[in-house]
Motif scaffolding. Structure first.
Motif, PDB file in Angstrom:
ATOM      1  N   ALA A  44      48.881  39.883  41.781  1.00 43.77           N
ATOM      2  CA  ALA A  44      49.342  38.599  41.932  1.00 43.77           C
ATOM      3  C   ALA A  44      50.684  38.410  42.914  1.00 43.77           C
ATOM      4  N   ALA A  45      51.786  39.404  42.704  1.00 43.60           N
ATOM      5  CA  ALA A  45      52.790  39.476  43.414  1.00 43.60           C
ATOM      6  C   ALA A  45      52.471  39.476  44.852  1.00 43.60           C
ATOM      7  N   ALA A  46      51.594  40.512  45.165  1.00 41.75           N
ATOM      8  CA  ALA A  46      51.098  40.907  46.422  1.00 41.75           C
ATOM      9  C   ALA A  46      50.287  39.783  47.396  1.00 41.75           C
ATOM     10  N   ALA A  47      49.474  39.097  46.565  1.00 37.19           N
ATOM     11  CA  ALA A  47      48.665  38.299  47.173  1.00 37.19           C
ATOM     12  C   ALA A  47      49.076  36.654  46.706  1.00 37.19           C
ATOM     13  N   ALA A  48      50.280  36.698  46.557  1.00 33.93           N
ATOM     14  CA  ALA A  48      50.743  35.357  46.176  1.00 33.93           C
ATOM     15  C   ALA A  48      50.611  34.079  47.176  1.00 33.93           C
ATOM     16  N   ASP A  49      50.383  34.395  48.590  1.00 36.77           N
ATOM     17  CA  ASP A  49      49.911  33.641  49.628  1.00 36.77           C
ATOM     18  C   ASP A  49      48.648  33.965  50.234  1.00 36.77           C
ATOM     19  N   ARG A  50      47.719  34.322  49.421  1.00 36.62           N
ATOM     20  CA  ARG A  50      46.298  34.643  49.681  1.00 36.62           C
ATOM     21  C   ARG A  50      45.240  34.106  48.546  1.00 36.62           C
ATOM     22  N   PRO A  51      45.060  33.010  48.442  1.00 35.12           N
ATOM     23  CA  PRO A  51      44.415  32.580  47.396  1.00 35.12           C
ATOM     24  C   PRO A  51      42.896  32.954  47.204  1.00 35.12           C
ATOM     25  N   GLU A  52      42.417  33.381  48.310  1.00 40.02           N
ATOM     26  CA  GLU A  52      41.014  33.840  48.347  1.00 40.02           C
ATOM     27  C   GLU A  52      40.826  35.222  47.765  1.00 40.02           C
ATOM     28  N   THR A  53      42.149  35.979  47.951  1.00 33.98           N
ATOM     29  CA  THR A  53      42.204  37.274  47.147  1.00 33.98           C
ATOM     30  C   THR A  53      42.497  37.195  45.626  1.00 33.98           C
ATOM     31  N   LEU A  54      43.218  36.090  45.264  1.00 35.92           N
ATOM     32  CA  LEU A  54      43.717  35.690  43.980  1.00 35.92           C
ATOM     33  C   LEU A  54      42.033  35.394  43.394  1.00 35.92           C
ATOM     34  N   ALA A  55      41.333  34.555  43.940  1.00 34.53           N
ATOM     35  CA  ALA A  55      40.242  33.798  43.324  1.00 34.53           C
ATOM     36  C   ALA A  55      39.134  34.974  43.204  1.00 34.53           C
ATOM     37  N   ALA A  56      38.927  35.871  43.962  1.00 35.18           N
ATOM     38  CA  ALA A  56      38.162  37.118  44.029  1.00 35.18           C
ATOM     39  C   ALA A  56      38.490  37.901  42.944  1.00 35.18           C
ATOM     40  N   ALA A  57      39.737  38.194  42.524  1.00 37.65           N
ATOM     41  CA  ALA A  57      40.239  38.898  41.532  1.00 37.65           C
ATOM     42  C   ALA A  57      39.985  38.238  40.168  1.00 37.65           C
ATOM     43  N   LEU A  58      40.281  36.989  40.121  1.00 39.10           N
ATOM     44  CA  LEU A  58      39.978  36.337  38.880  1.00 39.10           C
ATOM     45  C   LEU A  58      38.590  36.388  38.615  1.00 39.10           C
ATOM     46  N   ASP A  59      37.835  36.281  39.446  1.00 36.31           N
ATOM     47  CA  ASP A  59      36.234  36.408  39.184  1.00 36.31           C
ATOM     48  C   ASP A  59      35.898  37.655  38.612  1.00 36.31           C
ATOM     49  N   ASP A  60      36.670  38.842  39.241  1.00 38.79           N
ATOM     50  CA  ASP A  60      36.320  40.063  38.775  1.00 38.79           C
ATOM     51  C   ASP A  60      36.965  40.301  37.090  1.00 38.79           C
ATOM     52  N   VAL A  61      38.165  39.484  37.052  1.00 36.46           N
ATOM     53  CA  VAL A  61      38.563  39.697  35.737  1.00 36.46           C
ATOM     54  C   VAL A  61      37.405  38.905  34.593  1.00 36.46           C
ATOM     55  N   ALA A  62      36.961  37.960  35.006  1.00 31.86           N
ATOM     56  CA  ALA A  62      36.068  36.895  34.126  1.00 31.86           C
ATOM     57  C   ALA A  62      34.791  37.810  34.067  1.00 31.86           C
ATOM     58  N   ASP A  63      34.308  38.462  34.933  1.00 29.61           N
ATOM     59  CA  ASP A  63      33.041  39.062  34.648  1.00 29.61           C
ATOM     60  C   ASP A  63      33.184  40.362  33.953  1.00 29.61           C
ATOM     61  N   THR A  64      34.468  41.015  33.884  1.00 38.58           N
ATOM     62  CA  THR A  64      34.718  42.060  32.888  1.00 38.58           C
ATOM     63  C   THR A  64      34.896  41.656  31.459  1.00 38.58           C
ATOM     64  N   ASP A  65      35.638  40.562  31.430  1.00 37.98           N
ATOM     65  CA  ASP A  65      35.771  39.864  30.107  1.00 37.98           C
ATOM     66  C   ASP A  65      34.336  39.607  29.586  1.00 37.98           C
ATOM     67  N   ARG A  66      33.576  39.152  30.210  1.00 40.06           N
ATOM     68  CA  ARG A  66      31.991  38.494  29.757  1.00 40.06           C
ATOM     69  C   ARG A  66      31.534  39.975  29.357  1.00 40.06           C
ATOM     70  N   LEU A  67      31.653  41.014  30.060  1.00 38.91           N
ATOM     71  CA  LEU A  67      30.884  42.293  30.009  1.00 38.91           C
ATOM     72  C   LEU A  67      31.528  43.082  28.618  1.00 38.91           C
ATOM     73  N   THR A  68      32.839  42.927  28.520  1.00 39.25           N
ATOM     74  CA  THR A  68      33.279  43.637  27.408  1.00 39.25           C
ATOM     75  C   THR A  68      33.441  42.846  25.955  1.00 39.25           C
ATOM     76  N   ALA A  69      32.908  41.499  26.116  1.00 41.83           N
ATOM     77  CA  ALA A  69      33.240  40.639  24.758  1.00 41.83           C
ATOM     78  C   ALA A  69      32.587  41.129  23.627  1.00 41.83           C
TER      79      ALA A  69
END
Length: 97
Positions: free
Chosen positions: A72-97
């Protein structure tokens, strides 16, 4: 990401070590996510990837929090990178529920 990290910090060992599709355990799935987040942060900083060490199932919540905040700190000015990371987090959240 913090919600997922907190969930893993509070998860009992039996759930942490339970297998999920594509991973031998929920902890391994989150460790893999932490590695992807760390690699993305290091790439933005012009650094080569390094493995996130396997410190055991009880550490993955903390490892996720640290690597996610670093990205988040490294990508503060890269919304596309943050969006991709959040998608990955959401996918892992669903996988591990």
């Amino acid at each position: 990401m913090d919600r997922l990290a907190d969930r893993f910090r509070a998860m009992p060992q039996s759930r942490l070590l339970g297998a999920v599709p594509g991973h031998p355990s929920r902890a391994a799935a989150v460790l893999a996510l932490a590695g992807r987040l760390a690699d993305a942060a290091r790439a933005l900083e012009g650094l080569p990837p390094l493995p996130v060490p396997d410190c055991g199932a009880f550490a993955v919540g903390d490892q996720l929090a640290v690597t996610g905040h670093d990205l988040a700190a490294a990508a503060a000015d890269r919304p596309e990178t943050l969006a991709a990371a959040l998608d990955d987090v959401a996918d892992t959240d669903r996988l591990t529920a």
